[in-house]
Design a protein around this motif. Structure first.
Motif, PDB file in Angstrom:
ATOM      1  N   VAL A   1      28.838  38.580  32.549  1.00 48.33           N
ATOM      2  CA  VAL A   1      29.528  38.312  31.505  1.00 48.33           C
ATOM      3  C   VAL A   1      30.964  39.344  31.370  1.00 48.33           C
ATOM      4  O   VAL A   1      31.995  38.654  31.048  1.00 48.33           O
ATOM      5  N   LYS A   2      30.804  40.530  31.296  1.00 44.91           N
ATOM      6  CA  LYS A   2      31.902  41.316  31.600  1.00 44.91           C
ATOM      7  C   LYS A   2      32.978  41.110  32.614  1.00 44.91           C
ATOM      8  O   LYS A   2      34.061  41.028  32.277  1.00 44.91           O
ATOM      9  N   GLY A   3      32.295  40.714  33.867  1.00 46.94           N
ATOM     10  CA  GLY A   3      33.245  40.440  34.773  1.00 46.94           C
ATOM     11  C   GLY A   3      34.052  39.137  34.625  1.00 46.94           C
ATOM     12  O   GLY A   3      35.143  39.029  34.979  1.00 46.94           O
ATOM     13  N   MET A   4      33.359  37.827  34.080  1.00 45.93           N
ATOM     14  CA  MET A   4      34.069  36.785  33.669  1.00 45.93           C
ATOM     15  C   MET A   4      35.011  37.040  32.775  1.00 45.93           C
ATOM     16  O   MET A   4      36.117  36.385  32.817  1.00 45.93           O
ATOM     17  N   TRP A   5      34.743  37.766  31.522  1.00 46.84           N
ATOM     18  CA  TRP A   5      35.755  38.172  30.556  1.00 46.84           C
ATOM     19  C   TRP A   5      36.907  38.939  31.154  1.00 46.84           C
ATOM     20  O   TRP A   5      38.081  38.393  30.814  1.00 46.84           O
ATOM     21  N   LEU A   6      36.713  39.983  32.121  1.00 48.20           N
ATOM     22  CA  LEU A   6      37.662  40.351  32.680  1.00 48.20           C
ATOM     23  C   LEU A   6      38.610  39.579  33.485  1.00 48.20           C
ATOM     24  O   LEU A   6      39.700  39.637  33.533  1.00 48.20           O
ATOM     25  N   LEU A   7      38.066  38.703  34.020  1.00 49.20           N
ATOM     26  CA  LEU A   7      38.722  37.609  34.841  1.00 49.20           C
ATOM     27  C   LEU A   7      39.607  36.753  34.050  1.00 49.20           C
ATOM     28  O   LEU A   7      40.672  36.540  34.288  1.00 49.20           O
ATOM     29  N   ILE A   8      39.031  36.231  33.021  1.00 44.82           N
ATOM     30  CA  ILE A   8      39.684  35.357  32.034  1.00 44.82           C
ATOM     31  C   ILE A   8      40.798  36.094  31.575  1.00 44.82           C
ATOM     32  O   ILE A   8      41.761  35.562  31.177  1.00 44.82           O
ATOM     33  N   THR A   9      40.412  37.458  30.849  1.00 40.92           N
ATOM     34  CA  THR A   9      41.592  38.076  30.182  1.00 40.92           C
ATOM     35  C   THR A   9      42.865  38.825  31.121  1.00 40.92           C
ATOM     36  O   THR A   9      43.867  39.078  30.510  1.00 40.92           O
ATOM     37  N   THR A  10      42.548  38.918  32.268  1.00 35.27           N
ATOM     38  CA  THR A  10      43.406  39.622  33.317  1.00 35.27           C
ATOM     39  C   THR A  10      44.108  38.904  34.283  1.00 35.27           C
ATOM     40  O   THR A  10      45.086  39.379  34.747  1.00 35.27           O
ATOM     41  N   GLU A  11      43.552  37.726  34.839  1.00 32.99           N
ATOM     42  CA  GLU A  11      44.037  37.211  35.827  1.00 32.99           C
ATOM     43  C   GLU A  11      44.774  35.892  35.696  1.00 32.99           C
ATOM     44  O   GLU A  11      43.940  34.822  35.401  1.00 32.99           O
ATOM     45  N   ASP A  12      45.827  35.943  35.941  1.00 31.32           N
ATOM     46  CA  ASP A  12      46.722  34.556  35.664  1.00 31.32           C
ATOM     47  C   ASP A  12      46.151  33.305  36.730  1.00 31.32           C
ATOM     48  O   ASP A  12      46.310  32.352  35.940  1.00 31.32           O
ATOM     49  N   SER A  13      45.699  33.494  37.892  1.00 36.23           N
ATOM     50  CA  SER A  13      45.037  32.407  38.472  1.00 36.23           C
ATOM     51  C   SER A  13      43.952  31.729  37.972  1.00 36.23           C
ATOM     52  O   SER A  13      43.798  30.454  37.779  1.00 36.23           O
ATOM     53  N   ILE A  14      43.234  32.427  37.289  1.00 34.40           N
ATOM     54  CA  ILE A  14      41.833  32.104  36.652  1.00 34.40           C
ATOM     55  C   ILE A  14      42.362  31.421  35.489  1.00 34.40           C
ATOM     56  O   ILE A  14      41.800  30.278  35.331  1.00 34.40           O
ATOM     57  N   LYS A  15      43.288  31.858  34.571  1.00 35.31           N
ATOM     58  CA  LYS A  15      43.833  30.954  33.570  1.00 35.31           C
ATOM     59  C   LYS A  15      44.261  29.879  33.759  1.00 35.31           C
ATOM     60  O   LYS A  15      44.102  28.903  33.026  1.00 35.31           O
ATOM     61  N   ALA A  16      45.277  29.905  34.964  1.00 41.66           N
ATOM     62  CA  ALA A  16      45.970  28.511  35.382  1.00 41.66           C
ATOM     63  C   ALA A  16      44.544  27.410  35.767  1.00 41.66           C
ATOM     64  O   ALA A  16      44.729  26.403  35.313  1.00 41.66           O
ATOM     65  N   GLN A  17      43.511  27.967  36.512  1.00 39.58           N
ATOM     66  CA  GLN A  17      42.457  27.143  37.152  1.00 39.58           C
ATOM     67  C   GLN A  17      41.786  26.706  35.764  1.00 39.58           C
ATOM     68  O   GLN A  17      41.172  25.452  35.563  1.00 39.58           O
ATOM     69  N   LEU A  18      41.605  27.439  34.645  1.00 35.31           N
ATOM     70  CA  LEU A  18      40.671  27.121  33.833  1.00 35.31           C
ATOM     71  C   LEU A  18      41.611  26.046  32.648  1.00 35.31           C
ATOM     72  O   LEU A  18      40.912  25.168  32.087  1.00 35.31           O
ATOM     73  N   THR A  19      42.846  26.175  32.750  1.00 35.66           N
ATOM     74  CA  THR A  19      43.792  25.138  32.199  1.00 35.66           C
ATOM     75  C   THR A  19      43.508  23.646  32.740  1.00 35.66           C
ATOM     76  O   THR A  19      43.418  22.797  32.083  1.00 35.66           O
ATOM     77  N   PHE A  20      43.567  23.534  34.190  1.00 38.70           N
ATOM     78  CA  PHE A  20      43.270  22.620  34.668  1.00 38.70           C
ATOM     79  C   PHE A  20      41.837  21.878  34.598  1.00 38.70           C
ATOM     80  O   PHE A  20      41.728  20.641  34.482  1.00 38.70           O
ATOM     81  N   ALA A  21      41.082  22.851  34.305  1.00 39.91           N
ATOM     82  CA  ALA A  21      39.649  22.436  34.058  1.00 39.91           C
ATOM     83  C   ALA A  21      39.394  21.602  32.873  1.00 39.91           C
ATOM     84  O   ALA A  21      38.913  20.789  32.533  1.00 39.91           O
ATOM     85  N   LEU A  22      40.068  22.515  31.821  1.00 34.10           N
ATOM     86  CA  LEU A  22      40.173  21.718  30.530  1.00 34.10           C
ATOM     87  C   LEU A  22      40.652  20.402  30.505  1.00 34.10           C
ATOM     88  O   LEU A  22      40.292  19.546  29.764  1.00 34.10           O
ATOM     89  N   ILE A  23      41.732  20.482  31.232  1.00 36.63           N
ATOM     90  CA  ILE A  23      42.660  18.964  31.309  1.00 36.63           C
ATOM     91  C   ILE A  23      41.430  18.047  31.940  1.00 36.63           C
ATOM     92  O   ILE A  23      41.399  16.844  31.551  1.00 36.63           O
ATOM     93  N   ALA A  24      40.816  18.183  33.189  1.00 36.19           N
ATOM     94  CA  ALA A  24      39.894  17.576  33.634  1.00 36.19           C
ATOM     95  C   ALA A  24      38.763  17.235  32.721  1.00 36.19           C
ATOM     96  O   ALA A  24      38.431  15.960  32.787  1.00 36.19           O
ATOM     97  N   VAL A  25      38.201  17.887  31.926  1.00 36.09           N
ATOM     98  CA  VAL A  25      37.391  17.695  31.056  1.00 36.09           C
ATOM     99  C   VAL A  25      37.728  16.703  29.868  1.00 36.09           C
ATOM    100  O   VAL A  25      37.256  15.781  29.748  1.00 36.09           O
ATOM    101  N   PHE A  26      38.936  17.028  29.315  1.00 36.42           N
ATOM    102  CA  PHE A  26      39.646  15.944  28.509  1.00 36.42           C
ATOM    103  C   PHE A  26      39.653  14.549  29.039  1.00 36.42           C
ATOM    104  O   PHE A  26      39.319  13.653  28.415  1.00 36.42           O
ATOM    105  N   LEU A  27      40.204  14.595  30.523  1.00 36.47           N
ATOM    106  CA  LEU A  27      40.449  13.325  31.080  1.00 36.47           C
ATOM    107  C   LEU A  27      39.069  12.591  31.082  1.00 36.47           C
ATOM    108  O   LEU A  27      38.723  11.560  31.133  1.00 36.47           O
TER     109      LEU A  27
END
Length: 126
Positions: free
Chosen positions: A20-46
């Motif tokens: 969980v700490k590793g996931m949090w570090l990725l989400i809060t520090t890595e722009d590539s993960i943030k971008a992919q999570l944004t696309f994931a949220l768009i896919a879920v919305f669609l």
């Protein structure tokens, strides 16, 4: 690091905390993960907008997971490479470029999956 005094259950709980700490570090520090999570949220919305089937949800969630895992592994490889050789080095650059190819492949496949799921639905609307 494994604590030899930990029992099985305590060791698993510690492992989950590290994950969980590793996931949090990725989400809060890595722009590539943030971008992919944004696309994931768009896919879920669609997915909700187009009322995709259970099978399509499974495939979409797996595609999202594979992209996020590939991004995480790429980040880990880049961090290790930068730690080992902080200055530019041709061989380290080669390794990092190859590692960057993994999420690129995963993202390309996920785009194809999105096309298979959503293009017929969009065409039906038009």
């Amino acid at each position: 690091m494994k604590n030899p005094n930990d029992g099985f259950l305590k060791g698993r709980i510690r492992s989950i905390k590290f994950a969980v700490k590793g996931m949090w570090l990725l989400i809060t520090t890595e722009d590539s993960i943030k971008a992919q999570l944004t696309f994931a949220l768009i896919a879920v919305f669609l997915g909700f907008c187009f009322n995709i089937s259970a099978t399509e949800w499974i495939v979409q969630v797996l595609a999202i997971g594979v992209v996020l895992v590939a991004e995480a592994l790429n980040t880990a490889i880049e961090k290790v490479a930068d730690f080992i050789h902080p200055n530019y080095h041709k061989k380290i650059g080669f390794i990092k470029d190859i590692a960057a190819g993994a999420p690129a492949f995963a993202a390309l496949v996920s785009l194809i999956i999105a096309g298979v799921i959503y293009l017929p639905k969009i065409i039906a609307i038009l």
